[in-house]
Design a protein around this motif. Structure first.
Motif, short mmCIF file in Angstrom:
data_model
loop_
_atom_site.label_atom_id
_atom_site.label_comp_id
_atom_site.label_asym_id
_atom_site.label_seq_id
_atom_site.Cartn_x
_atom_site.Cartn_y
_atom_site.Cartn_z
N ALA A 113 -4.53 9.74 -3.00
CA ALA A 113 -3.61 8.69 -3.47
C ALA A 113 -3.82 7.41 -2.67
O ALA A 113 -3.89 6.31 -3.23
CB ALA A 113 -2.16 9.17 -3.34
N GLU A 114 -3.96 7.56 -1.35
CA GLU A 114 -4.20 6.37 -0.51
C GLU A 114 -5.54 5.73 -0.87
O GLU A 114 -5.66 4.50 -0.90
CB GLU A 114 -4.18 6.77 0.97
N ASP A 115 -6.52 6.56 -1.16
CA ASP A 115 -7.84 6.04 -1.54
C ASP A 115 -7.74 5.23 -2.83
O ASP A 115 -8.32 4.14 -2.94
CB ASP A 115 -8.80 7.22 -1.71
N LEU A 116 -6.99 5.75 -3.79
CA LEU A 116 -6.80 5.02 -5.05
C LEU A 116 -6.09 3.69 -4.81
O LEU A 116 -6.46 2.66 -5.39
CB LEU A 116 -5.96 5.85 -6.02
N ALA A 117 -5.07 3.72 -3.95
CA ALA A 117 -4.33 2.49 -3.64
C ALA A 117 -5.27 1.46 -3.00
O ALA A 117 -5.25 0.28 -3.35
CB ALA A 117 -3.16 2.81 -2.70
N GLY A 118 -6.12 1.95 -2.09
CA GLY A 118 -7.09 1.07 -1.43
C GLY A 118 -8.07 0.47 -2.43
O GLY A 118 -8.39 -0.72 -2.38
N GLN A 119 -8.52 1.31 -3.37
CA GLN A 119 -9.46 0.82 -4.38
C GLN A 119 -8.82 -0.26 -5.26
O GLN A 119 -9.47 -1.23 -5.65
CB GLN A 119 -9.93 1.96 -5.27
N ALA A 120 -7.54 -0.05 -5.58
CA ALA A 120 -6.84 -1.04 -6.41
C ALA A 120 -6.73 -2.38 -5.67
O ALA A 120 -6.95 -3.45 -6.25
CB ALA A 120 -5.45 -0.51 -6.79
N ILE A 127 0.84 -1.22 0.00
CA ILE A 127 0.00 0.00 0.00
C ILE A 127 0.87 1.26 0.00
O ILE A 127 0.51 2.26 -0.62
CB ILE A 127 -1.03 0.03 1.15
N ARG A 128 2.02 1.19 0.67
CA ARG A 128 2.90 2.37 0.66
C ARG A 128 3.38 2.66 -0.76
O ARG A 128 3.35 3.79 -1.23
CB ARG A 128 4.07 2.17 1.62
N ARG A 129 3.85 1.62 -1.45
CA ARG A 129 4.36 1.81 -2.81
C ARG A 129 3.23 2.25 -3.75
O ARG A 129 3.42 3.13 -4.60
CB ARG A 129 5.01 0.52 -3.33
N LEU A 130 2.06 1.62 -3.60
CA LEU A 130 0.94 1.99 -4.47
C LEU A 130 0.52 3.44 -4.23
O LEU A 130 0.15 4.15 -5.16
CB LEU A 130 -0.26 1.08 -4.20
N THR A 131 0.59 3.87 -2.97
CA THR A 131 0.20 5.25 -2.66
C THR A 131 1.19 6.23 -3.28
O THR A 131 0.78 7.25 -3.85
CB THR A 131 0.13 5.46 -1.12
N VAL A 132 2.48 5.92 -3.21
CA VAL A 132 3.49 6.80 -3.83
C VAL A 132 3.28 6.81 -5.35
O VAL A 132 3.34 7.86 -6.00
CB VAL A 132 4.92 6.36 -3.46
N PHE A 133 3.00 5.64 -5.91
CA PHE A 133 2.72 5.55 -7.34
C PHE A 133 1.52 6.45 -7.69
O PHE A 133 1.56 7.22 -8.65
CB PHE A 133 2.43 4.08 -7.70
N ALA A 134 0.46 6.35 -6.88
CA ALA A 134 -0.75 7.15 -7.13
C ALA A 134 -0.46 8.64 -6.98
O ALA A 134 -0.96 9.46 -7.74
CB ALA A 134 -1.86 6.72 -6.18
N MET A 135 0.40 9.00 -5.99
CA MET A 135 0.76 10.41 -5.82
C MET A 135 1.41 10.95 -7.07
O MET A 135 1.12 12.05 -7.54
CB MET A 135 1.75 10.56 -4.65
N LYS A 136 2.31 10.14 -7.63
CA LYS A 136 3.02 10.57 -8.84
C LYS A 136 2.06 10.67 -10.02
O LYS A 136 2.18 11.55 -10.86
CB LYS A 136 4.16 9.60 -9.17
N ARG A 137 1.10 9.74 -10.10
CA ARG A 137 0.15 9.76 -11.20
C ARG A 137 -0.82 10.94 -11.07
O ARG A 137 -1.21 11.54 -12.06
CB ARG A 137 -0.66 8.45 -11.24
N LEU A 138 -1.17 11.27 -9.83
CA LEU A 138 -2.13 12.36 -9.62
C LEU A 138 -1.47 13.73 -9.80
O LEU A 138 -2.10 14.65 -10.29
CB LEU A 138 -2.72 12.27 -8.20
N GLY A 139 -0.21 13.85 -9.38
CA GLY A 139 0.44 15.16 -9.40
C GLY A 139 -0.38 16.14 -8.57
O GLY A 139 -0.79 15.83 -7.45
N SER A 140 -0.67 17.30 -9.17
CA SER A 140 -1.42 18.31 -8.41
C SER A 140 -2.92 18.07 -8.45
O SER A 140 -3.70 18.83 -7.91
CB SER A 140 -1.12 19.69 -9.00
N ARG A 141 -3.32 16.99 -9.13
CA ARG A 141 -4.77 16.72 -9.24
C ARG A 141 -5.35 16.08 -7.98
O ARG A 141 -6.55 15.89 -7.88
CB ARG A 141 -5.05 15.80 -10.43
N GLY A 142 -4.51 15.73 -7.04
CA GLY A 142 -5.05 15.08 -5.84
C GLY A 142 -4.09 15.15 -4.67
O GLY A 142 -2.91 15.50 -4.82
N SER A 143 -4.61 14.83 -3.50
CA SER A 143 -3.84 14.88 -2.25
C SER A 143 -3.28 13.50 -1.90
O SER A 143 -3.57 12.51 -2.60
CB SER A 143 -4.76 15.34 -1.12
#
Lengths: 196, 153
Positions: free
Chosen positions: A42-49, A22-38
């Motif tokens: 990112a954690e929510d996206l990781a949880g959904q995945a 989940i930590r790696r997925l959250t960092v991945f999601a942060m990078k994918r979101l950029g300024s589009r999300g917090s």
């Protein structure tokens, strides 16, 4: 192969290092979101995945097709993110950044968004190309990426360099990409201020 | 296989996804991943804990997921049987219903084992108990049959 000879081999899902996942997925999601999300987004996206991965109603992971669990989870997350962005795009209005966008906006607001996105993407690639001039390895990695060779180990073979060097070059490329993203966002918010 | 020509937007998106994907590989150590979370204002340990709890809960639900269709099949099997309030049946109706159920081979044995007596010799209360048992057994058999059929499909 499973004992019956059918379907993917069984995977011990209990033994996976979920905190690391989940930590790696959250960092991945942060990078994918950029300024589009917090970070929370990112954690929510990781949880959904992870939720989708463990839901028996979805197609199960086949390690023979994708041996790397994290890559598999990354592609699930990309799907979740794209769906979410598509839904948001339906209701989002953007400033009229360019004359072309202004022209089409009158006739079709969704076409306006497409034009803006297309023009920004073109500009981002040009700016990125300019920024990496002189760093031969980063330039080579960038060209390989554009050519669809996006796996670091394959890039290492193509360029006859150790994969560790490729990872470093990819980080430099990532930093330049981030700088370009920030530049374009600043420009876009300046346009928005002028309009308002 | 022919290569699809991508737009600049698609190329950029693929590049972004590829570079972000390094966080999912050995390119980033666990410490670097934790640092990235801290830099964004998060707590890596708490995040990991939440992830572990989520996975634990989902794995538990996954283990029990067979129950949902099984319960659904049982309810379907039950819904096909005619709901009869046994208390309202007369002795004659009870005997008639038992006779009807005896034609079902899987239930006949239950009548045979009924206290080594013929149903006609039983009290109304005993007849109701027998019919109730037959109905319950019938539900289970139907549910099992349905499950077997759907498994083979």
């Amino acid at each position: 192969m499973s004992p019956s000879g059918k379907g993917p081999p069984p995977v011990d899902l209990e033994s996976i290092d979920w905190p690391d996942v989940i930590r790696r997925l959250t960092v991945f999601a942060m990078k994918r979101l950029g300024s589009r999300g917090s970070l929370a987004d990112a954690e929510d996206l990781a949880g959904q995945a992870i939720r989708q991965f463990l839901d028996p109603d979805y197609a199960s992971w086949n390690p023979e097709e994708e041996p790397d669990l994290l890559r598999h989870l990354g592609s699930i997350l990309n799907g979740v993110l794209n769906n979410s962005l598509r839904r948001k795009a339906l209701g989002v209005e953007r400033p009229l950044d360019t004359p072309e966008a202004s022209r089409v906006a009158v006739e079709d607001p969704s076409a306006q968004r497409r034009v803006i996105a297309r023009e920004q993407a073109g500009r981002a690639i040009r700016l990125l190309s300019e920024r990496i001039v002189g760093d031969d390895l980063v330039e080579s990695v960038f060209l390989l990426e554009l050519d669809g060779i996006d796996i670091p180990s394959e890039q290492a073979i193509e360029l006859d360099r150790p994969v560790a060097e490729i990872y470093k070059a990819r980080r430099r490329l990532g930093a330049h990409r981030e700088a370009v993203r920030r530049q374009l966002e600043t420009e876009s918010s300046n346009v928005k201020e002028i309009i308002n | 296989m022919s290569k699809k020509s991508l737009t600049e937007q698609e190329l950029l998106d693929r590049l972004d996804a590829s570079l972000a994907g390094d966080a999912l590989t050995e390119a980033y150590t666990q410490e670097e991943v934790a640092e990235a979370i801290k830099a964004a204002g998060g707590d890596p340990a708490a995040l990991g804990q939440r992830g572990a709890e989520l996975a634990k809960q989902l794995l538990k639900e996954r283990r029990l997921s067979w129950r949902r269709p099984a319960r659904q099949r049982l309810e379907e099997a039950q819904s096909v049987s005619v709901e009869v309030n046994l208390a309202t049946l007369s002795r004659g109706e009870l005997l008639e219903a038992i006779e009807e159920a005896r034609k079902e081979p899987s239930l006949g044995g239950l009548v045979g084992a009924f206290r080594k007596r013929k149903p006609e010799q039983a009290s109304e209360e005993e007849l109701r108990a027998l019919l109730s048992e037959m109905r319950t057994l019938g539900f289970i058999i139907k549910a099992k049959d349905k499950r077997r059929v759907s498994k083979n499909e």
